[in-house]
Every structure is written in structure tokens, then in C-alpha cells.
Design a protein around this motif. Structure first.
Motif, PDB file in Angstrom:
ATOM      1  N   CYS A  43      19.353 -21.250  28.563  1.00  0.00           N
ATOM      2  CA  CYS A  43      18.113 -22.037  28.508  1.00  0.00           C
ATOM      3  C   CYS A  43      16.845 -21.203  28.581  1.00  0.00           C
ATOM      4  O   CYS A  43      15.762 -21.690  28.229  1.00  0.00           O
ATOM      5  N   THR A  44      16.951 -19.986  29.059  1.00  0.00           N
ATOM      6  CA  THR A  44      15.761 -19.129  29.163  1.00  0.00           C
ATOM      7  C   THR A  44      15.944 -17.847  28.373  1.00  0.00           C
ATOM      8  O   THR A  44      15.250 -16.862  28.616  1.00  0.00           O
ATOM      9  N   GLY A  45      16.873 -17.856  27.433  1.00  0.00           N
ATOM     10  CA  GLY A  45      17.150 -16.669  26.631  1.00  0.00           C
ATOM     11  C   GLY A  45      16.238 -16.558  25.426  1.00  0.00           C
ATOM     12  O   GLY A  45      15.037 -16.835  25.487  1.00  0.00           O
ATOM     13  N   SER A  46      16.844 -16.209  24.276  1.00  0.00           N
ATOM     14  CA  SER A  46      16.044 -15.908  23.084  1.00  0.00           C
ATOM     15  C   SER A  46      15.717 -17.142  22.240  1.00  0.00           C
ATOM     16  O   SER A  46      14.922 -17.049  21.300  1.00  0.00           O
ATOM     17  N   SER A  47      16.332 -18.282  22.538  1.00  0.00           N
ATOM     18  CA  SER A  47      16.037 -19.495  21.770  1.00  0.00           C
ATOM     19  C   SER A  47      14.710 -20.099  22.224  1.00  0.00           C
ATOM     20  O   SER A  47      14.493 -20.287  23.429  1.00  0.00           O
ATOM     21  N   GLU A  48      13.843 -20.424  21.269  1.00  0.00           N
ATOM     22  CA  GLU A  48      12.552 -21.016  21.639  1.00  0.00           C
ATOM     23  C   GLU A  48      12.733 -22.422  22.206  1.00  0.00           C
ATOM     24  O   GLU A  48      12.160 -22.768  23.237  1.00  0.00           O
ATOM     25  N   TRP A  49      13.549 -23.237  21.526  1.00  0.00           N
ATOM     26  CA  TRP A  49      13.739 -24.627  21.941  1.00  0.00           C
ATOM     27  C   TRP A  49      15.178 -24.856  22.373  1.00  0.00           C
ATOM     28  O   TRP A  49      16.118 -24.515  21.650  1.00  0.00           O
ATOM     29  N   VAL A  50      15.337 -25.440  23.557  1.00  0.00           N
ATOM     30  CA  VAL A  50      16.663 -25.768  24.084  1.00  0.00           C
ATOM     31  C   VAL A  50      16.615 -27.171  24.693  1.00  0.00           C
ATOM     32  O   VAL A  50      15.705 -27.479  25.463  1.00  0.00           O
ATOM     33  N   VAL A  51      17.595 -27.984  24.338  1.00  0.00           N
ATOM     34  CA  VAL A  51      17.741 -29.324  24.906  1.00  0.00           C
ATOM     35  C   VAL A  51      18.997 -29.328  25.771  1.00  0.00           C
ATOM     36  O   VAL A  51      20.069 -28.928  25.312  1.00  0.00           O
ATOM     37  N   VAL A  52      18.865 -29.793  27.021  1.00  0.00           N
ATOM     38  CA  VAL A  52      19.983 -29.794  27.962  1.00  0.00           C
ATOM     39  C   VAL A  52      20.238 -31.208  28.477  1.00  0.00           C
ATOM     40  O   VAL A  52      19.319 -31.874  28.952  1.00  0.00           O
ATOM     41  N   HIS A  53      21.484 -31.621  28.380  1.00  0.00           N
ATOM     42  CA  HIS A  53      21.893 -32.940  28.876  1.00  0.00           C
ATOM     43  C   HIS A  53      22.663 -32.762  30.186  1.00  0.00           C
ATOM     44  O   HIS A  53      23.744 -32.167  30.213  1.00  0.00           O
ATOM     45  N   PHE A  54      22.103 -33.259  31.299  1.00  0.00           N
ATOM     46  CA  PHE A  54      22.817 -33.311  32.564  1.00  0.00           C
ATOM     47  C   PHE A  54      23.636 -34.604  32.566  1.00  0.00           C
ATOM     48  O   PHE A  54      23.081 -35.699  32.492  1.00  0.00           O
ATOM     49  N   PHE A  55      24.966 -34.468  32.670  1.00  0.00           N
ATOM     50  CA  PHE A  55      25.835 -35.623  32.499  1.00  0.00           C
ATOM     51  C   PHE A  55      26.848 -35.739  33.629  1.00  0.00           C
ATOM     52  O   PHE A  55      27.044 -34.817  34.429  1.00  0.00           O
ATOM     53  N   HIS A  56      27.502 -36.892  33.666  1.00  0.00           N
ATOM     54  CA  HIS A  56      28.657 -37.129  34.528  1.00  0.00           C
ATOM     55  C   HIS A  56      29.752 -37.719  33.661  1.00  0.00           C
ATOM     56  O   HIS A  56      29.510 -38.640  32.869  1.00  0.00           O
ATOM     57  N   ASN A  57      30.962 -37.199  33.786  1.00  0.00           N
ATOM     58  CA  ASN A  57      32.056 -37.593  32.898  1.00  0.00           C
ATOM     59  C   ASN A  57      32.369 -39.085  32.925  1.00  0.00           C
ATOM     60  O   ASN A  57      32.837 -39.642  31.930  1.00  0.00           O
ATOM     61  N   GLU A  58      32.130 -39.722  34.047  1.00  0.00           N
ATOM     62  CA  GLU A  58      32.531 -41.118  34.186  1.00  0.00           C
ATOM     63  C   GLU A  58      31.413 -42.108  33.879  1.00  0.00           C
ATOM     64  O   GLU A  58      31.633 -43.321  33.962  1.00  0.00           O
ATOM     65  N   PHE A  59      30.233 -41.620  33.522  1.00  0.00           N
ATOM     66  CA  PHE A  59      29.114 -42.509  33.249  1.00  0.00           C
ATOM     67  C   PHE A  59      29.079 -42.855  31.755  1.00  0.00           C
ATOM     68  O   PHE A  59      28.991 -41.975  30.901  1.00  0.00           O
ATOM     69  N   GLN A  60      29.122 -44.161  31.472  1.00  0.00           N
ATOM     70  CA  GLN A  60      29.141 -44.593  30.074  1.00  0.00           C
ATOM     71  C   GLN A  60      27.870 -44.174  29.334  1.00  0.00           C
ATOM     72  O   GLN A  60      27.928 -43.772  28.166  1.00  0.00           O
TER      73      GLN A  60
END
Length: 233
Positions: free
Chosen positions: A117-134
Motif C-alpha cells: 500500500c505504500t510501495g511504488s503504486s500511486e493508487w491502491v484500493v484496500v478492502h478490509f473484510f471478514h469471511n463470514e460477512f455477506q
């Protein structure tokens, strides 16, 4: 005929891919039209100059005029060279992005979070998820389409239960939460489906529009007719 939610989702994904393909074709067609208009303008300007100067020779061969137009026009040659350079640069950028993990929807670990997320890519999208959440599964469905259709942006997911440090550091309180990073800095976040939908069934274009407004992806919303057709599926 096939029915059910899996079939409907497959249909929506196919429509999104087709929409992206048409959008790319329309962009290319617009650029070609711009070039043709420029050529026509240069041709008309030359004809006007010849008429005004009285140098218009009736015996002049039309092919000679076309040769002048296509070969001797510095402005047209510069336009062509610029287009070629843009195409070469776009190909290089795409190859570099794919090498960085763009173009696919990946799961990362807590130890990989900072490099990704803080490397060489200008834009990064991150999804914080839980396996059991629909709703996290719904977000996964849409982000996979985004990742494959927009290689200009890296799209990853991280299991909130296995990343307690970043959940606390980034104040993740609701799942799903989507964060947008630009050059390693958080610039926007989407908590649940707020601001994009008030129910669980919504088109990927809603998420794409939101991401484009953050600057993370390049996207033009679909027409109202296409949106209505997608809603019917």
C-alpha cells in the motif's frame, strides 16, 4: 434457461466487461475523429489560401494535394508522433502496473500491507473484510470486476481478523471498509455501502463512479439506458 443469483451475477459481470470494452472503443474512436477533423481543417485552410492567392491551378493533381496533406504537414506529423508516443507510454505503464500486481484482486497479509500500500503504486484500493460477512462478499464481487478492468489501480483485500494492528491504526470499525491510498497516504474511505447504495443489490458502476471521484481509476459512468438494463438482471 439458467436462473438464480449466480447466473444474474455472471450476467452483470459480462455486461460490465462489455461496457468497459465499448468505453475503450469509444475513446479510441473519439481520438481518431479528432485527428480526422484536424486533417480536414488543414485541408480546408490550404484550399482557402490557394483561392485567396489566386494560385489555384485547375490542372493540379488531387493526389499531390493529398500527399502534401499527409506527408508535408508538420502539425499532422507532430500529432501522429504524439499519438504513437502516448500509445507506447500507455503500454509501458500497463506492463509496469501488471508487474506490481495490478489487474488482479489479491488477498494480502498484515506483513504485506505496508509494502503493497505504500510501495511504488500511486493508487491502491484496500478492502478490509471478514469471511463470514455477506456484505464483504458483495464488495469482493464488485472489487474483482474493478481490479480486472482498471489496471491503473492496485486492488487488494485484507482479513480484518488477521490484521489487528492496521485495523486499530486506521480506525476500521465497520466491515466492509474500503480505503483508497495515493502515494502511500489515505485519501478516502468507504464504510459499508454508504454513499453508493441503500441496499445489497447494486451495479459495479456505483463503486466505479465513487472510485473515479477519488481519482483512483479512470471511469465514465454508463448511460441511463444501460443502467436500467443492468437493474433488470
Amino acid at each position: 434457461a439458467p436462473t438464480g443469483e449466480p447466473y444474474k451475477r455472471a450476467q452483470r459481470e459480462a455486461m460490465e466487461r462489455e461496457r468497459l470494452r465499448r468505453q475503450q472503443e469509444e475513446t479510441r474512436a473519439a481520438k481518431e475523429l479528432e485527428e480526422k477533423r484536424h486533417i480536414q481543417q488543414k485541408y480546408e485552410e490550404q484550399k482557402r489560401k490557394e483561392l485567396q492567392s489566386g494560385a489555384n491551378d485547375e490542372d493540379e493533381d488531387d493526389d499531390d494535394e493529398d500527399d502534401w496533406l499527409l506527408d508535408d504537414d508538420p502539425a499532422l506529423e507532430a500529432l501522429r508522433e504524439r499519438r504513437l508516443q502516448e500509445m507506447r507510454q500507455a503500454q509501458i505503464q500497463r506492463a509496469e502496473n501488471l508487474a506490481k500486481g495490478h489487474g488482479q484482486y489479491r488477498t494480502i497479509s498484515q506483513d504485506e500491507f505496508l509494502p503493497e500500500c505504500t510501495g511504488s503504486s500511486e493508487w491502491v484500493v484496500v478492502h478490509f473484510f471478514h469471511n463470514e460477512f455477506q456484505r464483504c462478499q458483495i464488495m469482493d464481487h464488485h472489487l474483482k470486476i474493478v481490479a480486472e478492468g482498471h489496471p491503473e489501480c492496485k486492488v487488494v483485500r485484507i482479513d480484518a481478523a488477521k490484521a489487528p494492528f492496521f485495523v486499530s491504526k486506521l480506525k476500521i470499525q465497520v466491515l466492509p471498509t474500503v480505503l483508497v491510498f495515493q502515494n502511500g497516504e489515505t485519501v478516502s474511505r468507504l464504510v459499508g455501502f454508504e454513499s453508493i447504495a441503500d441496499q445489497d443489490d447494486w451495479p459495479t458502476s456505483k463503486l466505479q463512479t465513487w472510485l473515479s471521484e477519488t481519482g483512483a481509476i479512470q471511469y465514465t459512468p454508463p448511460s441511463k439506458d444501460l443502467e436500467e438494463e443492468m437493474k433488470r438482471l
